[in-house]
Design an enzyme around this catalytic site. Structure first.
Site, PDB file in Angstrom:
ATOM      1  N   ARG A 122       0.832  -1.205   0.000  1.00  0.00           N
ATOM      2  CA  ARG A 122       0.000   0.000   0.000  1.00  0.00           C
ATOM      3  C   ARG A 122       0.868   1.258   0.000  1.00  0.00           C
ATOM      4  O   ARG A 122       0.445   2.328  -0.448  1.00  0.00           O
ATOM      5  CB  ARG A 122      -0.957   0.003   1.198  1.00  0.00           C
ATOM      6  CG  ARG A 122      -1.842   1.250   1.268  1.00  0.00           C
ATOM      7  CD  ARG A 122      -3.030   1.061   2.205  1.00  0.00           C
ATOM      8  NE  ARG A 122      -2.619   0.616   3.520  1.00  0.00           N
ATOM      9  CZ  ARG A 122      -2.205   1.430   4.505  1.00  0.00           C
ATOM     10  NH1 ARG A 122      -2.127   2.731   4.301  1.00  0.00           N
ATOM     11  NH2 ARG A 122      -1.865   0.938   5.673  1.00  0.00           N
ATOM     12  N   TYR A 138     -16.439  14.263 -16.451  1.00  0.00           N
ATOM     13  CA  TYR A 138     -16.958  12.927 -16.194  1.00  0.00           C
ATOM     14  C   TYR A 138     -17.952  12.973 -15.029  1.00  0.00           C
ATOM     15  O   TYR A 138     -17.753  13.689 -14.052  1.00  0.00           O
ATOM     16  CB  TYR A 138     -15.789  11.992 -15.897  1.00  0.00           C
ATOM     17  CG  TYR A 138     -16.172  10.622 -15.423  1.00  0.00           C
ATOM     18  CD1 TYR A 138     -17.079   9.841 -16.127  1.00  0.00           C
ATOM     19  CD2 TYR A 138     -15.621  10.094 -14.262  1.00  0.00           C
ATOM     20  CE1 TYR A 138     -17.425   8.570 -15.688  1.00  0.00           C
ATOM     21  CE2 TYR A 138     -15.951   8.828 -13.812  1.00  0.00           C
ATOM     22  CZ  TYR A 138     -16.863   8.078 -14.525  1.00  0.00           C
ATOM     23  OH  TYR A 138     -17.207   6.829 -14.083  1.00  0.00           O
ATOM     24  N   ASP A 156      -7.214  16.434 -16.522  1.00  0.00           N
ATOM     25  CA  ASP A 156      -7.495  15.032 -16.819  1.00  0.00           C
ATOM     26  C   ASP A 156      -7.200  14.810 -18.301  1.00  0.00           C
ATOM     27  O   ASP A 156      -7.881  15.355 -19.170  1.00  0.00           O
ATOM     28  CB  ASP A 156      -8.962  14.711 -16.502  1.00  0.00           C
ATOM     29  CG  ASP A 156      -9.298  13.238 -16.677  1.00  0.00           C
ATOM     30  OD1 ASP A 156      -8.640  12.568 -17.485  1.00  0.00           O
ATOM     31  OD2 ASP A 156     -10.236  12.768 -16.020  1.00  0.00           O
ATOM     32  N   LYS A 185      -8.420   3.195 -19.247  1.00  0.00           N
ATOM     33  CA  LYS A 185      -8.749   3.463 -20.638  1.00  0.00           C
ATOM     34  C   LYS A 185      -7.567   3.151 -21.557  1.00  0.00           C
ATOM     35  O   LYS A 185      -7.093   2.032 -21.605  1.00  0.00           O
ATOM     36  CB  LYS A 185      -9.215   4.916 -20.763  1.00  0.00           C
ATOM     37  CG  LYS A 185     -10.255   5.340 -19.708  1.00  0.00           C
ATOM     38  CD  LYS A 185     -11.501   4.490 -19.705  1.00  0.00           C
ATOM     39  CE  LYS A 185     -12.653   5.080 -18.898  1.00  0.00           C
ATOM     40  NZ  LYS A 185     -12.431   5.199 -17.455  1.00  0.00           N
TER      41      LYS A 185
END
Length: 413
Positions: free
Chosen positions: A63, A116, A188, A213
Site C-alpha cells: 500500500r 466525467y 485530466d 482506458k
C-alpha cells in the site's frame, strides 16, 4: 538494480512506452517481474525502523509502494514529462487523492462545467459536505473563467477534450489564469493520452489519467495515475492516497505495463478509424450535430500542433428525434458494444445523459450541453468497414421505425 535514464533526449514517446522507467532485473528477465506481495521483509529491526522513518530507501508494504507499481509510475511520468507519478486503484482514486491532498475547509475549487459524471459528483455532492467551495464554469470562455477565480481558489480542474461532447479548452490560457491567483491547474488527460497531448507543456501542475482506458487498452483493469512534481506527488502518496487506501495493486500495474507497450500502435489505429467513422456520421440524415476535434470547423483546430497532436478516437453526436430515438439506435447495434468505458480494443458506445453523466441534475446537464439525444462513441480497433456497417444497419432500423410511425399517424390520424 539499474534504472534506465528516462530523460534521454533521443527517446521518442513511442520508445518511452516500451522502455521508460524500466529496471534491469537481477535475473535478466526482459518483462518486468510481478511483485505480487503484500509486505516486504526486513533484515533486522534496525532496517525496519529506518525504512519507516524514511532514513533508508526500500519497500515496506505494498500500500506504501511496490516495485511493479513504481515501474509503471516512472514510465507514465516519463511519458507526461514529469519527474514523478502516483498510481491509484481507480481513475476516481487518482482524482480524489489529488484534490484532497491540497484542499481544506474553506478552500475554493474551479471546475470545468462538463466533466466525467463521477468527477462531477465528487465536486458537487461530496466536497461541499466538507466546506469546500466549488464553482463550475465554461472554461472555453476565458473571461468567465478569470471572473470565477477567487482569492481562496486553490485548484482549477478541467478535462480537454471535455467529456462527453469534446469541447476543447486552451490549457495554456487557463494555466495562466490559475497561476495568477496562485492556484494549481489539474488536467485530466485520459481522452488524449500523453502521445497526443502533454498538458505539462501548457503549464499544468498535475496531470491525471483513468489508466483503465487507453493506457491499459484491454478492458481488464480499473486504475488511475497522477503525474506531477516530486514534492506534489510525495504529498499525495504519503497523505490522502496512503490513508484512503486507494493504491494500485501490483497485478494491475503489471497489466498496464503490458498494455503500454502497444499504446503507440493502438492509438494510431484508434485515430485512423475514428476519422473515417466521424466522416461517415457527418453524412447521416439522422445526425443533427457531430462533435469531433478532427474536423476543420471544430474549434480544436486552432490548438492542433501546439496543444494537441491529434484528434483522439472519441466522437460525440446528437440525433434528430428524442430519447427514444437515441435508445433505439444503440439497441439496434450488433457489433458495437453498449458500455461506458473507452480506449478498449472494442468499439464502445453509450448514452451520457442516462449513463456516465446521470449524476448531473437535468438543469446541470442542460447547462453543460448534454442533451437527451447525445451519444458518445469510443472507436475501437476493429476493421473500420465493420464498424460503419453496424452503424449503417442501426440507422436503417431507426429510419424504418420513423417511417412506420409516420404511416400509422396518417392511417389513424
Amino acid at each position: 538494480m539499474r534504472t534506465k535514464d528516462n530523460n534521454k533526449p533521443q527517446w521518442q514517446p513511442a520508445t518511452i512506452t516500451i522502455h521508460g522507467g524500466k529496471t534491469r532485473d537481477e535475473h535478466g528477465a526482459l518483462v518486468a517481474p510481478l511483485y505480487q506481495t503484500a509486505t516486504f521483509s526486513f533484515e533486522n529491526t534496525a532496517q525496519g525502523s529506518a525504512r519507516f522513518a524514511g532514513e533508508e530507501a526500500g519497500y515496506i508494504y505494498s500500500r506504501l509502494g511496490n516495485p511493479t507499481v513504481t515501474e509503471l509510475e516512472q514510465r507514465v511520468a516519463a511519458l507526461e514529462g514529469y519527474p514523478a507519478a502516483a498510481a491509484a486503484a481507480t481513475g476516481m482514486g487518482a482524482v480524489s487523492a489529488s484534490m484532497m491532498a491540497f484542499l481544506a475547509h474553506g478552500d475554493h475549487v474551479l471546475v470545468s462545467d462538463a466533466i466525467y459524471g463521477c468527477s462531477f459528483a465528487l465536486f458537487s455532492h461530496l466536497f461541499t459536505r466538507f466546506g469546500i467551495q466549488v464553482d463550475f464554469v465554461d472554461m472555453s470562455d476565458l473571461e468567465k473563467t478569470a471572473s470565477a477565480m477567487r482569492d481562496n481558489t486553490k485548484l482549477v480542474f478541467l478535462e480537454s477534450p471535455v467529456n462527453p461532447h469534446l469541447k476543447v479548452i486552451d490549457i495554456a490560457a487557463v494555466a495562466k489564469i490559475a497561476h495568477t491567483k496562485g492556484a494549481r491547474l489539474v488536467v485530466d488527460n485520459t481522452f488524449m493520452t500523453p502521445l497526443l497531448q502533454q498538458p505539462k507543456l501548457q503549464g499544468a501542475d498535475l496531470v491525471l489519467h483513468s489508466a483503465t482506458k487507453y493506457l491499459n487498452g484491454h478492458g481488464d483493469v480499473v486504475a488511475g495515475i497522477v503525474c506531477g512534481s516530486q514534492e506534489d506527488i510525495e504529498l499525495i502518496k504519503l497523505t490522502t492516497l496512503k490513508d484512503m487506501g486507494a493504491t494500485m495493486s501490483p497485478h494491475d500495474a503489471w497489466l498496464i505495463l503490458r498494455g503500454l507497450k502497444t499504446l503507440d500502435v493502438r492509438m494510431e489505429r484508434h485515430c485512423t478509424n475514428a476519422v473515417q467513422v466521424a466522416e461517415y456520421l457527418r453524412e447521416q440524415p439522422l445526425v443533427k450535430t457531430i462533435f469531433f476535434p478532427g474536423f476543420a470547423d471544430h474549434p480544436a483546430q486552432q490548438l492542433m500542433g501546439t496543444q494537441m497532436h491529434g484528434a483522439g478516437a472519441v466522437i460525440a453526436f446528437e440525433l434528430h428525434g428524442d430519447l427514444n430515438t437515441a435508445r433505439l439506435l444503440l439497441d439496434s447495434l450488433q457489433l458495437i458494444t453498449i458500455a461506458v468505458s473507452l480506449g478498449d480494443a472494442e468499439t464502445l458506445i453509450q448514452h451520457p445523459a442516462s449513463m456516465t453523466h446521470s449524476p448531473y441534475s437535468p438543469e446541470a446537464r442542460a447547462a453543460a450541453g448534454i442533451s437527451d439525444t447525445l451519444i458518445r462513441i469510443s472507436v475501437g480497433l476493429e476493421a473500420v468497414s465493420d464498424i460503419i456497417a453496424d452503424l449503417e444497419q442501426a440507422f436503417a432500423a431507426c429510419t424504418n421505425s420513423n417511417t412506420q410511425n409516420n404511416e400509422e399517424q396518417v392511417k389513424y390520424g
